[in-house]
Design an enzyme around this catalytic site. Structure first.
Site, short mmCIF file in Angstrom:
data_model
loop_
_atom_site.label_atom_id
_atom_site.label_comp_id
_atom_site.label_asym_id
_atom_site.label_seq_id
_atom_site.Cartn_x
_atom_site.Cartn_y
_atom_site.Cartn_z
N ASN A 9 31.55 -23.48 20.52
CA ASN A 9 32.15 -24.47 19.07
C ASN A 9 32.48 -25.66 20.23
O ASN A 9 33.05 -25.22 20.47
CB ASN A 9 32.79 -23.60 18.42
CG ASN A 9 32.53 -25.24 16.86
OD1 ASN A 9 32.60 -26.43 17.11
ND2 ASN A 9 33.13 -25.01 16.12
N ALA A 11 33.02 -28.25 19.57
CA ALA A 11 34.16 -29.43 19.01
C ALA A 11 35.80 -28.74 18.88
O ALA A 11 36.55 -28.88 18.52
CB ALA A 11 34.14 -29.26 17.17
N CYS A 12 35.55 -27.13 20.18
CA CYS A 12 36.69 -26.76 19.88
C CYS A 12 37.43 -26.61 21.33
O CYS A 12 36.37 -26.26 21.93
CB CYS A 12 36.04 -25.38 19.36
SG CYS A 12 38.13 -23.81 19.65
N GLY A 13 38.46 -27.41 21.23
CA GLY A 13 39.53 -27.09 23.02
C GLY A 13 39.11 -25.94 23.37
O GLY A 13 39.06 -25.87 24.65
N ARG A 16 35.72 -25.14 24.27
CA ARG A 16 35.58 -25.98 25.57
C ARG A 16 36.38 -25.48 27.19
O ARG A 16 35.60 -25.98 28.30
CB ARG A 16 35.80 -27.34 25.65
CG ARG A 16 35.02 -28.16 24.54
CD ARG A 16 35.07 -29.80 23.77
NE ARG A 16 35.80 -29.83 23.78
CZ ARG A 16 36.58 -30.36 22.98
NH1 ARG A 16 36.10 -30.06 22.23
NH2 ARG A 16 38.44 -30.49 22.76
#
Length: 142
Positions: A9, A11-13, A16
């Protein structure tokens, strides 16, 4: 096709950071944007079995569908939890990484280091600045 897959995802740190540690090992993984392309029931069951966890352990509790669907109810069966994750993929915790050395829910992100076939090629720090890997590619001990 890569030997490493990440259910990601962007949008997820944590997701990432995990993706960047995979890349820091010299591999470009297959990236499955699981919110856009959710796993099938069979794929999800295979991932859960490979991680040796329960469906409840994969369930995200800090997202809106969790409360709306009353998924904190201990009477819910594994099949009911799987059905909820398939209907609302945001309920699937992430990132999940599959490598030849295993399958793991990588929370925290440095969990991925235990299942990467290749060493880290350079120092790595998370987005928040926390150093995880030194210049020699060794995991830093917390």
């Amino acid at each position: 096709m890569s030997a490493i897959t990440i259910y990601h995802n962007p949008a997820c740190g944590t997701s990432r950071n995990t993706l960047e540690m995979i890349r820091n090992s010299g591999v470009e993984p297959d990236i499955i944007l699981y919110l856009e392309t959710p796993p099938s029931r069979e794929q999800l069951l295979t991932l859960i079995a490979a991680m040796a966890i329960t469906p409840r352990a994969l369930l995200r509790s800090n997202v809106e569908p969790f409360a709306r669907l009353a998924l904190d109810n201990p009477a819910l069966t594994d099949d009911q939890l799987i059905d909820a994750m398939l209907a609302e993929p945001i309920l699937i915790n992430r990132p999940i990484v599959v490598t030849p050395l295993g399958t793991r829910l990588c929370r925290p992100s440095e969990e991925v280091l235990a299942i990467l076939p290749n060493r880290q090629q350079a120092a790595f720090s998370k987005e928040d600045g926390e150093a995880v890997v030194d210049q020699q590619g060794n995991k830093l001990v917390k």
